[in-house]
Design an enzyme around this catalytic site. Structure first.
Site, PDB file in Angstrom:
ATOM      1  N   TRP A 119       0.817  -1.220   0.000  1.00 29.15           N
ATOM      2  CA  TRP A 119       0.000   0.000   0.000  1.00 29.15           C
ATOM      3  C   TRP A 119       0.847   1.264   0.000  1.00 29.15           C
ATOM      4  CZ3 TRP A 119      -4.524   0.158  -1.961  1.00 29.15           C
ATOM      5  CH2 TRP A 119      -5.372  -0.946  -1.886  1.00 29.15           C
ATOM      6  N   ASP A 189      -1.366   6.702   6.316  1.00 24.66           N
ATOM      7  CA  ASP A 189      -2.520   5.934   5.853  1.00 24.66           C
ATOM      8  C   ASP A 189      -2.776   4.898   6.940  1.00 24.66           C
ATOM      9  OD1 ASP A 189      -4.313   4.179   4.750  1.00 24.66           O
ATOM     10  OD2 ASP A 189      -3.147   3.743   2.943  1.00 24.66           O
ATOM     11  N   LYS A 213     -12.710  -1.065   7.102  1.00 21.10           N
ATOM     12  CA  LYS A 213     -11.995  -2.018   7.935  1.00 21.10           C
ATOM     13  C   LYS A 213     -12.522  -1.952   9.372  1.00 21.10           C
ATOM     14  CE  LYS A 213      -9.171  -2.125   4.264  1.00 21.10           C
ATOM     15  NZ  LYS A 213      -8.459  -1.271   3.353  1.00 21.10           N
TER      16      LYS A 213
HETATM   17  C1  LIG Z   1      -7.867  -0.910   2.143  1.00 23.28           C
HETATM   18  C2  LIG Z   1      -6.704  -0.022   2.072  1.00 23.28           C
HETATM   19  C3  LIG Z   1      -6.569   0.959   1.069  1.00 23.28           C
HETATM   20  C4  LIG Z   1      -7.547   1.100  -0.063  1.00 23.28           C
HETATM   21  O1  LIG Z   1      -8.730   1.651   0.339  1.00 23.28           O
HETATM   22  P1  LIG Z   1      -9.888   1.970  -0.732  1.00 23.28           P
HETATM   23  O2  LIG Z   1     -10.964   2.406   0.172  1.00 23.28           O
HETATM   24  O3  LIG Z   1     -10.191   0.694  -1.459  1.00 23.28           O
HETATM   25  O4  LIG Z   1      -9.399   3.003  -1.634  1.00 23.28           O
HETATM   26  C5  LIG Z   1      -5.473   1.794   1.136  1.00 23.28           C
HETATM   27  N1  LIG Z   1      -4.544   1.684   2.098  1.00 23.28           N
HETATM   28  C6  LIG Z   1      -4.629   0.725   3.047  1.00 23.28           C
HETATM   29  C7  LIG Z   1      -3.568   0.649   4.102  1.00 23.28           C
HETATM   30  C8  LIG Z   1      -5.699  -0.149   3.073  1.00 23.28           C
HETATM   31  O5  LIG Z   1      -5.789  -1.085   4.019  1.00 23.28           O
END
Ligand SMILES: *Cc1c(COP(=O)(O)O)cnc(C)c1O
Length: 378
Positions: A119, A189, A213
């Site tokens: 990511w 993030d 999540k």
């Molecule tokens: C799930 C996730 C994403 C992507 O999220 P979207 O809502 O599908 O854009 C980005 N970064 C991390 C760390 C994630 O777990």
């Protein structure tokens, strides 16, 4: 709404429970699902359901404000930060962050990234469309996996912000502590870890997390941003992604994802009623320890590739010592009701996501299945 009711109420679940270990969208708390139908999808006496009301009207604005306050309270967000409820996913923020935080006219044209896995590289790829980029830290070697080395990072003087992925959802790697970036704002993030444990927001200039999540359904992303960063021009950003505007309009510069906001508000109440983030962390730690112990004590039948101090509490990654058994393991797991364990498509193997709403009983079912499978195939 009363928190006790949230903890106690149970929806009907089919017998022979099945457990969703997918990386997201994740399971929602039982109590939240049970409440949601009634509180969101039924028309009130005035003929309107919650999600039919005007987004700029008092009712919705009050729900949004209460959700914002509760989230800030749970996380202990300092007063000089703003909490935004924006449409879209974390992927939108991969672009929105550089669009808002770069300030080329003040010489801030660079974004620095720590490369800790899948990511962080996705975020870097997007940012490099708008910014000069630097990879400031990267994990050397491949086994066992770990986050890049910590310590004081020396960043180029034109660096607008430094980005980390607080929990690498695909790689199963988490930061054991946060890096020091001096005066450069640290951006995280935190999609797969926000609200799974306390987080010291004051260490960051900005934290963002998509909801699916630990927070609610997809379509909503939380952005927590330090007020001084709202003064950067952001002239390239589309209007709904301009942080300053959304902060001024209390996340209602355009129609917010109302259903997701309503559900997130119920999730925040549920977390608070369960005892807050300290309680979440304690339960999550027990769940993760149970699973990692089962892996580590399997005599090499299951192998976790991540260094113990860097293992994610929310996304546990492992593989089978005999790789040829992986498909069989995944098929039999589905049949046994422990679902969606397939590892990320770029990394293979197995991954079990243990977000807040996964009960300990789910992890016990997983560990029980793993023991049975190992017994049969050893
Ligand atoms: C799930 C996730 C994403 C992507 O999220 P979207 O809502 O599908 O854009 C980005 N970064 C991390 C760390 C994630 O777990």
């Amino acid at each position: 709404m009363n928190g006790d009711t949230l903890v106690q109420s149970r929806p009907a679940t089919r017998s022979g429970a099945s457990w969703n270990f997918g990386a997201g969208p994740s399971r929602l708390p039982d109590a939240v699902l049970a409440r949601a139908g009634d509180s969101l999808l039924r028309r009130a006496a005035d003929g309107m359901a919650a999600i039919e009301r005007p987004f700029a009207g008092t009712t919705f604005r009050e729900i949004l404000a209460a959700a914002r306050e509760r989230l800030a309270r749970l996380l202990g967000v300092p007063d000089h930060y703003r909490v935004l409820f924006l449409a879209g996913g974390a992927t939108h923020q991969f672009s929105a962050v550089p669009m808002n935080l770069l300030d080329p006219s003040s010489g801030l044209r660079r974004a620095a990234f720590a490369d800790s896995g899948y990511w962080s590289r996705r975020a870097l790829a997007e940012a490099s469309r708008y910014a000069e980029t630097t990879v400031i830290a990267r994990h050397a070697g491949d086994t066992p996996l770990a986050v890049p080395p910590l310590g004081e990072w020396t960043l180029p003087p034109d660096t607008a912000y430094c980005h980390i992925t607080a929990n690498e959802t695909a790689d199963g790697v988490a930061w054991p502590a946060w890096p020091e970036t001096g005066p450069v704002p640290l951006v995280a993030d935190a999609s797969s870890c926000l609200l799974s444990a306390p987080m010291d927001v004051s260490r960051f200039g900005l934290v963002y997390a998509s909801a699916q999540k630990n927070i609610g359904p997809s379509g909503l992303t939380i952005v927590i941003v330090r007020e001084d960063l709202l003064h950067r021009p952001a002239s390239m950003a589309p209007l709904p992604f301009q942080y300053r505007l959304q902060a001024a309009e209390e996340s209602c510069a355009n129609t917010p994802p109302m259903l997701a906001v309503h559900l997130a508000a119920l999730v925040f109440e549920w977390i608070e009623a369960c005892g807050g983030l300290t309680a979440m962390a304690a339960t999550n730690m027990r769940k993760a320890s149970l699973l990692y112990r089962a892996i580590d004590e399997s005599g090499g039948f299951y192998v976790a590739p991540v260094e113990p101090g860097h293992r994610s509490m929310t996304n546990a990654r492992f593989h089978l010592g005999q790789a040829c058994l992986t498909e069989r393991f995944l098929d039999e797991a589905e049949a046994a009701g422990v679902m969606h364990l397939r590892g990320h498509r770029q990394l293979g193997g197995v991954r079990a996501s243990l977000y807040n709403a996964m009960p300990e009983a789910g992890v016990e079912a997983l560990v029980g299945f793993m023991a049975d499978f190992a017994e049969q195939h050893r």
